[in-house]
Design a protein around this motif. Structure first.
Motif, mmCIF file in Angstrom:
data_model
loop_
_atom_site.group_PDB
_atom_site.id
_atom_site.type_symbol
_atom_site.label_atom_id
_atom_site.label_comp_id
_atom_site.label_asym_id
_atom_site.label_seq_id
_atom_site.Cartn_x
_atom_site.Cartn_y
_atom_site.Cartn_z
ATOM 1 N N ALA A 18 28.870 10.528 36.153
ATOM 2 C CA ALA A 18 28.838 10.318 37.600
ATOM 3 C C ALA A 18 28.139 9.004 37.932
ATOM 4 C CB ALA A 18 28.137 11.485 38.286
ATOM 5 N N GLY A 19 27.044 8.727 37.240
ATOM 6 C CA GLY A 19 26.348 7.470 37.470
ATOM 7 C C GLY A 19 27.190 6.277 37.083
ATOM 8 N N GLN A 20 27.880 6.365 35.952
ATOM 9 C CA GLN A 20 28.741 5.267 35.517
ATOM 10 C C GLN A 20 29.900 5.063 36.479
ATOM 11 O OE1 GLN A 20 29.510 7.045 31.635
ATOM 12 N NE2 GLN A 20 28.388 5.389 30.637
ATOM 13 N N ALA A 21 30.472 6.171 36.966
ATOM 14 C CA ALA A 21 31.607 6.069 37.877
ATOM 15 C C ALA A 21 31.192 5.473 39.216
ATOM 16 C CB ALA A 21 32.229 7.444 38.083
ATOM 17 N N SER A 22 29.983 5.767 39.660
ATOM 18 C CA SER A 22 29.515 5.220 40.930
ATOM 19 C C SER A 22 29.472 3.705 40.895
ATOM 20 C CB SER A 22 28.127 5.790 41.257
ATOM 21 O OG SER A 22 28.195 7.190 41.463
ATOM 22 N N ASP A 23 29.194 3.143 39.732
ATOM 23 C CA ASP A 23 29.164 1.690 39.584
ATOM 24 C C ASP A 23 30.557 1.074 39.580
ATOM 25 O OD1 ASP A 23 26.406 1.800 39.399
ATOM 26 O OD2 ASP A 23 26.397 1.879 37.212
ATOM 27 N N ALA A 24 31.604 1.909 39.353
ATOM 28 C CA ALA A 24 32.967 1.397 39.252
ATOM 29 C C ALA A 24 33.762 1.530 40.548
ATOM 30 C CB ALA A 24 33.709 2.128 38.129
ATOM 31 N N VAL A 25 33.187 2.185 41.562
ATOM 32 C CA VAL A 25 33.906 2.376 42.822
ATOM 33 C C VAL A 25 34.244 1.023 43.440
ATOM 34 C CG1 VAL A 25 33.755 3.323 45.157
ATOM 35 C CG2 VAL A 25 32.827 4.613 43.223
ATOM 36 N N HIS A 26 35.499 0.883 43.876
ATOM 37 C CA HIS A 26 35.995 -0.334 44.527
ATOM 38 C C HIS A 26 36.004 -1.548 43.598
ATOM 39 C CE1 HIS A 26 35.812 2.038 48.093
ATOM 40 N NE2 HIS A 26 34.499 1.986 48.213
ATOM 41 N N ASP A 27 35.987 -1.332 42.281
ATOM 42 C CA ASP A 27 35.968 -2.464 41.360
ATOM 43 C C ASP A 27 36.834 -2.137 40.147
ATOM 44 O OD1 ASP A 27 34.850 -5.095 40.553
ATOM 45 O OD2 ASP A 27 33.973 -3.920 38.929
ATOM 46 N N ILE A 28 38.050 -2.668 40.124
ATOM 47 C CA ILE A 28 38.995 -2.365 39.049
ATOM 48 C C ILE A 28 38.470 -2.810 37.688
ATOM 49 C CG2 ILE A 28 41.286 -2.893 38.112
ATOM 50 C CD1 ILE A 28 41.409 -0.918 40.336
ATOM 51 N N PRO A 29 37.920 -4.040 37.528
ATOM 52 C CA PRO A 29 37.401 -4.425 36.202
ATOM 53 C C PRO A 29 36.340 -3.458 35.676
ATOM 54 C CG PRO A 29 37.632 -6.362 37.577
ATOM 55 C CD PRO A 29 37.872 -5.177 38.469
ATOM 56 N N SER A 30 35.448 -2.974 36.551
ATOM 57 C CA SER A 30 34.440 -2.012 36.115
ATOM 58 C C SER A 30 35.078 -0.689 35.713
ATOM 59 C CB SER A 30 33.410 -1.772 37.221
ATOM 60 O OG SER A 30 32.658 -2.935 37.476
ATOM 61 N N ALA A 31 36.110 -0.275 36.442
ATOM 62 C CA ALA A 31 36.807 0.965 36.090
ATOM 63 C C ALA A 31 37.507 0.830 34.744
ATOM 64 C CB ALA A 31 37.814 1.329 37.180
ATOM 65 N N LEU A 32 38.070 -0.337 34.470
ATOM 66 C CA LEU A 32 38.713 -0.572 33.174
ATOM 67 C C LEU A 32 37.686 -0.550 32.046
ATOM 68 C CD1 LEU A 32 41.196 -3.394 34.230
ATOM 69 C CD2 LEU A 32 41.791 -1.034 33.653
ATOM 70 N N ARG A 33 36.526 -1.107 32.301
ATOM 71 C CA ARG A 33 35.460 -1.069 31.278
ATOM 72 C C ARG A 33 34.989 0.365 31.046
ATOM 73 N NH1 ARG A 33 33.933 -5.924 33.916
ATOM 74 N NH2 ARG A 33 32.421 -4.826 35.239
ATOM 75 N N LEU A 34 34.919 1.153 32.130
ATOM 76 C CA LEU A 34 34.530 2.544 31.987
ATOM 77 C C LEU A 34 35.575 3.302 31.178
ATOM 78 C CD1 LEU A 34 32.681 4.922 32.654
ATOM 79 C CD2 LEU A 34 33.918 5.181 34.820
ATOM 80 N N ALA A 35 36.853 3.034 31.426
ATOM 81 C CA ALA A 35 37.915 3.683 30.657
ATOM 82 C C ALA A 35 37.758 3.380 29.172
ATOM 83 C CB ALA A 35 39.280 3.220 31.154
ATOM 84 N N ARG A 36 37.490 2.124 28.851
ATOM 85 C CA ARG A 36 37.317 1.738 27.453
ATOM 86 C C ARG A 36 36.106 2.446 26.844
ATOM 87 N NH1 ARG A 36 36.835 -3.223 28.275
ATOM 88 N NH2 ARG A 36 39.015 -3.869 28.022
ATOM 89 N N ALA A 37 35.023 2.530 27.607
ATOM 90 C CA ALA A 37 33.806 3.168 27.099
ATOM 91 C C ALA A 37 34.008 4.663 26.858
ATOM 92 C CB ALA A 37 32.655 2.944 28.077
ATOM 93 N N LEU A 38 34.775 5.316 27.733
ATOM 94 C CA LEU A 38 35.004 6.756 27.594
ATOM 95 C C LEU A 38 36.155 7.070 26.655
ATOM 96 C CD1 LEU A 38 34.608 7.942 31.311
ATOM 97 C CD2 LEU A 38 32.942 8.134 29.456
ATOM 98 N N GLY A 39 36.882 6.061 26.208
ATOM 99 C CA GLY A 39 38.080 6.259 25.408
ATOM 100 C C GLY A 39 37.939 7.209 24.243
ATOM 101 N N PRO A 40 36.879 7.096 23.419
ATOM 102 C CA PRO A 40 36.760 8.012 22.279
ATOM 103 C C PRO A 40 36.762 9.484 22.659
ATOM 104 C CG PRO A 40 35.264 6.150 22.017
ATOM 105 C CD PRO A 40 35.842 6.049 23.402
ATOM 106 N N ARG A 41 36.388 9.793 23.892
ATOM 107 C CA ARG A 41 36.366 11.191 24.333
ATOM 108 C C ARG A 41 37.775 11.772 24.376
ATOM 109 N NH1 ARG A 41 32.200 13.878 28.371
ATOM 110 N NH2 ARG A 41 30.984 12.140 27.574
ATOM 111 N N GLY A 42 38.786 10.909 24.528
ATOM 112 C CA GLY A 42 40.154 11.416 24.573
ATOM 113 C C GLY A 42 40.527 12.221 23.344
#
Length: 346
Positions: A18-42
């Motif tokens: 939730a904290g990480q996602a809050s930093d990505a709101v309204h910012d596509i590059p941050s959301a893409l970085r979050l996706a990469r960081a969470l990727g192993p969870r897939g």
């Protein structure tokens, strides 16, 4: 996130995400970085599935655009793990989409050449084609449909998102991708993408996002009750959201356990996914209506976060095909052994 905490967040949410996602709101590059960081969870789908569903529900409760970016990346990473794909097919730094829409008129073919498999034609309904690095794409071959991994930044690939003018999910541009003999890597054999048990799991993951957004909407009722003593109608609205969301959450947890059970077959997974998606979609749509009735026009005119969530969720829910998916579910129950055994017992 105490002031904005959605319904019953401590029972299903992930505060770190939730904290990480809050930093990505309204910012596509941050959301893409979050996706990469969470990727192993897939890759946890099928082993520690609740950790994936909880993460996606948490993202849905914070920002649906961020969730819409992360969810297909986790789905792609799960698919690649199930296929046993190596780094040549799945570069660790990649951010993935899954482009599997096949509406009438789709013209996309994959052919084997001396250099390898090449992809030619157009794929519609592709999200963020101008932002992602790679995508898993379904295409037709002479042997049947198969899944391939395509590099989206290759010069042979172009995209057009000019027609995307939605009221919801505005930042997640969607359009058509054109492949001109793009060199791609096959992922699994012909027909594998649709036949594997994991195909249904992706639909359940999307439902977890819907649930998180609905829970966040319902949380506004409890915050309103803290600001003003609720009357009987307000309490009824809160009770309605509570039983709807509790039922959806219980089903998502049950689904996670069933997915982790290696004895669950592909047909059983498909039936499970159809049921979960129908239940959670109904819960989300009912929650949208109840919250609208309870709070009136105020938050739709003065609370940008609330308005965005309502608009985003309304559009996101159209991934569920409503009555058509319910008809499909009905047909699946006729073919289900558990349905037959129930009829015999009666």
């Amino acid at each position: 996130m105490s002031q904005a905490e959605p319904w019953a967040f401590p029972t299903w949410g992930d505060r770190e995400i939730a904290g990480q996602a809050s930093d990505a709101v309204h910012d596509i590059p941050s959301a893409l970085r979050l996706a990469r960081a969470l990727g192993p969870r897939g890759a946890d789908m099928g082993g520690r599935t609740w950790s994936v569903l909880s993460a996606l529900a948490t993202l849905g409760s914070i920002d649906l655009s961020t969730a819409r970016i992360v969810e297909p990346h986790l789905d792609a990473r799960a698919i690649l793990a199930q296929a046993g794909a190596g780094p040549d097919t799945a570069p660790p730094e990649a951010v993935w989409g899954v482009y599997a829409a096949q509406p009438p008129g789709t013209d996309l073919r994959c052919s084997r050449t001396d250099e390898g498999w090449r992809l030619t034609g157009t794929k519609p309904w592709c999200s963020l084609p101008d932002q992602l690095s790679h995508a898993l794409v379904t295409a037709e071959t002479s042997e049947g449909s198969r899944l391939v991994a395509a590099p989206l930044r290759d010069p042979s690939v172009s995209s057009d998102v000019s027609a995307w003018r939605p009221h919801g999910l505005r930042r997640v541009s969607t359009g058509s991708v054109h492949f001109s003999g793009t060199l791609v890597q096959p992922v699994g054999p012909v027909g594998w993408y649709l036949e594997r048990p994991g195909f249904a799991w992706g639909g359940i993951a999307v439902a977890a996002v819907w649930f998180g957004a609905a829970a966040a909407l319902a949380g506004s009722l409890w915050r309103a009750a803290r600001a003003r003593e609720p009357d009987q109608v307000a309490l009824m609205h809160m009770g309605t959201c509570d039983f709807e969301l509790f039922g959806a959450l219980t089903l998502l947890r049950e689904a996670a356990a069933r997915i982790d059970d290696r004895a669950t077959t592909a047909p059983e997974s498909a039936l499970l996914a159809a049921r979960v998606r129908a239940r959670v979609a109904s819960t989300a749509e009912h929650t949208l209506a109840v919250v609208g009735h309870a709070l009136g026009p105020g938050p739709l005119t003065s609370d940008e976060a609330h308005l965005t969530r309502v608009s985003d969720l309304t559009l996101y829910l159209r991934q569920h095909h409503a009555e058509r998916d319910l008809a499909r579910l009905g047909a699946m129950t006729l073919a289900s052994p558990e349905s037959s055994s129930g009829a015999s017992a009666g």
